[in-house]
Each structure stands twice: as C-alpha cells, then as structure tokens.
Design a protein around this motif. Structure first.
Motif, PDB file in Angstrom:
ATOM      1  N   THR A 127      -4.691  26.208  11.291  1.00 44.43           N
ATOM      2  CA  THR A 127      -5.850  26.295  12.193  1.00 44.43           C
ATOM      3  C   THR A 127      -5.381  26.859  13.523  1.00 44.43           C
ATOM      4  N   ARG A 158      -6.890  28.198  17.429  1.00 44.74           N
ATOM      5  CA  ARG A 158      -8.060  28.196  18.330  1.00 44.74           C
ATOM      6  C   ARG A 158      -7.876  29.178  19.469  1.00 44.74           C
ATOM      7  N   ALA A 200     -10.849  30.044  15.443  1.00 45.68           N
ATOM      8  CA  ALA A 200     -11.043  31.340  14.776  1.00 45.68           C
ATOM      9  C   ALA A 200     -10.432  31.335  13.378  1.00 45.68           C
ATOM     10  N   LEU A 201      -9.493  30.407  13.147  1.00 49.02           N
ATOM     11  CA  LEU A 201      -8.874  30.245  11.829  1.00 49.02           C
ATOM     12  C   LEU A 201      -8.919  28.748  11.512  1.00 49.02           C
ATOM     13  N   ARG A 202      -9.476  28.423  10.330  1.00 54.18           N
ATOM     14  CA  ARG A 202      -9.639  27.003  10.015  1.00 54.18           C
ATOM     15  C   ARG A 202      -9.070  26.686   8.640  1.00 54.18           C
ATOM     16  N   GLY A 233     -11.282  36.399  11.011  1.00 56.26           N
ATOM     17  CA  GLY A 233     -10.069  35.650  11.347  1.00 56.26           C
ATOM     18  C   GLY A 233      -8.797  36.230  10.744  1.00 56.26           C
ATOM     19  N   THR A 268      -6.166  36.936  13.413  1.00 58.70           N
ATOM     20  CA  THR A 268      -5.708  35.629  13.913  1.00 58.70           C
ATOM     21  C   THR A 268      -4.715  35.011  12.929  1.00 58.70           C
ATOM     22  N   THR A 301     -15.723  33.975   8.208  1.00 58.28           N
ATOM     23  CA  THR A 301     -15.917  33.065   9.354  1.00 58.28           C
ATOM     24  C   THR A 301     -14.774  32.050   9.501  1.00 58.28           C
ATOM     25  N   GLY A 302     -13.552  32.581   9.557  1.00 54.86           N
ATOM     26  CA  GLY A 302     -12.395  31.742   9.877  1.00 54.86           C
ATOM     27  C   GLY A 302     -11.790  30.974   8.723  1.00 54.86           C
TER      28      GLY A 302
END
Ligand code: ATP
Length: 243
Positions: free
Chosen positions: A8, A10, A16-18, A39, A42, A208-209
């Motif tokens: 993850t 941020r 932005a990355l989960r 993402g 990222t 979406t991440g």
C-alpha cells in the motif's frame, strides 16, 4: 524471486496503491496493465525505492527490501526504466550511460558501453549527441540502456512504448523479448494492453489502485469481458475507442 505482498502506498491521505500482491519468477516477463490513474507507476516506484510504502512487503530472493533506497535496489539487481525517461538532456548519450554505471568498476563500465552499442546500434552512432537532441525512439532506447548499465537481474519498465511511432513500438517489444531471452526478468507497465498481453508470460490488471485480476498473457487476451470492464476506453488497439 520478487514477491510483493499487500503493498500500500499513499500520497497524503490518498492510497494510490492498495494491498497489491504480485509474484515475479526469475526469467519471466510480467505485464501490469490498466487504465490511467490505476496505480501502475506508483507500484513500480514503490518497488524501485522511489516511494516509501505505507504497508506491505517487498521481498527479493526472500530478503525484505521494503522501502530500500533506489541505489540499494540497484545494487541488489533491480533497475527502473522510469516513465518519461528522465534522461540528462545536456549530457551526451555516452555520459548518460557512464553516470548510470556508477555501481560498476571502470572496466565493467567500458565493457557495458560496448554491449549497449551492440544492443542499440543507434546509440553507438549517436554516442556524442546530447540526450536532449535524440528522437523519442532513440531516447527510449537510451533510457533502457541506462538501466542496463548496472547489469540488473530485474528490469522494471514504465510505459516503454508510450508516445512512440508504431515501428518503434515494435522495436521496444522486440527488445523486451530479447532481454528476457538473455536471462533478464522483466516487470513491464504498459497501456498497450493487447501488445503487452501477447508479449508477456503473465500479467496483472490494475484498476483504481488495486490488482483486479491476474493470469497468463494468452488467457487474459481471450477475456473480452476484461477489456470491456477495465481496459476498453484506454486500449489503443481497440478500434472505435478513445484514450
Ligand atoms: P498513468 O498511466 O496515467 O501514469 P498509473 O496507473 O501509472 O497511471 P499512477 O501514476 O500510479 O497511475 O497514479 C495513481 C493515482 O495516484 C492517480 O489517481 C494519480 O492522480 C495519483 N497520484 C500520482 N502521483 C501523485 C502525486 N505525486 N501526488 C498525489 N497523487 C498522485
């Protein structure tokens, strides 16, 4: 050899990355595809040490390298070809390559310069040209050559075909194949989904991440539902779509 577990990252309060989990085995070409803002950059920057993850782990050959600085990752054998190339415009082709080879001995640097001139003949021809004068295709080749100057085992490539004319896109994908055939492991972020899926062993699709799905390149190519759901509007190979 490279394991990314629940990573993850941020930007302030925005993750932005989960929870991204990926695995890259030695010798594989692994693609990461997905629309703008998914993402992907990222993810690569978090692996390469340019961003510090807020959670999760990056392991290289079993060692924890989470949050290690870029120079440490380079010495460990992981090099990044960044988005937008980020060359030194005022330095010549040769100087850009020499700066990148700081982790090597003088003799290794000289040998690698020769290797790069063989792998990228145009760079040999233009060795005394400032990088700022190169065409897009030449600059992309220099960005790849610069990453190779540290003799990495793993190459992380961010949008290597972005903005290139179709013949140069072909050149980039043929280079990806040649680098893998030469024993390198590649993790490649691409918006050109069809080309990437066709060229890779396995791929992860981001949205979406998050990692939305994964599979072999050939299996994912058959999944028209994925193109409609995740990739359609931004896939340059699909006629009648924009983006
Ligand atoms: P693209 O193909 O457009 O580069 P991407 O999949 O590589 O997209 P990222 O560049 O990783 O996506 O961006 C993921 C999200 O993080 C996007 O919503 C983006 O706006 C946001 N983002 C990226 N960089 C920053 C930053 N420095 N500060 C704040 N938000 C950022």
């Amino acid at each position: 050899m490279l394991e990314i577990e629940s990573l993850t990252t941020r930007y302030g309060s925005i993750a932005a990355l989960r929870d991204a989990t990926l695995r890259i085995e030695a010798g594989e070409i692994v693609g990461v595809i997905g629309p703008n803002g998914a993402g992907k950059t990222t993810l690569l920057n978090s692996i390469a040490g340019l961003l510090s993850p807020a959670g999760g782990r990056v392991r290289l050959d079993g060692s924890d390298v989470t949050g290690a600085a870029p120079d440490k990752m380079l010495r460990a054998g992981v090099a990044l070809v960044p988005e937008h190339r980020r060359l030194f415009a005022d330095l010549t082709v040769r100087e850009n390559l020499l700066v990148a080879g700081v982790t090597a001995t003088a003799r290794q640097r000289a040998e690698r310069l020769e290797e790069m001139a063989e792998l990228f003949p145009v760079l040999g021809d233009r060795r005394d040209t400032p990088a700022g004068y190169l065409s897009g295709g030449e600059a992309q080749q220099l960005a790849i050559a610069r990453a190779l100057m540290s003799a990495p085992r793993i190459l992380l490539m961010d949008e290597p075909s972005l903005g290139l004319a179709p013949t140069l896109v072909d050149l980039v994908f043929s280079l990806i194949g040649r680098l893998a055939a030469g024993g390198r492991t590649l993790l490649v972020v691409e918006q050109n989904a069809h080309r990437m899926l066709d060229a890779c062993d396995r791929a992860y699709i981001m949205r979406t991440g998050e990692i939305a799905t994964e599979g072999s390149g050939q299996d994912l190519l058959q999944r028209t539902d994925l193109f409609d759901t995740y990739l359609g509007p931004s896939d340059p190979d699909r006629p009648g779509t924009s983006g």
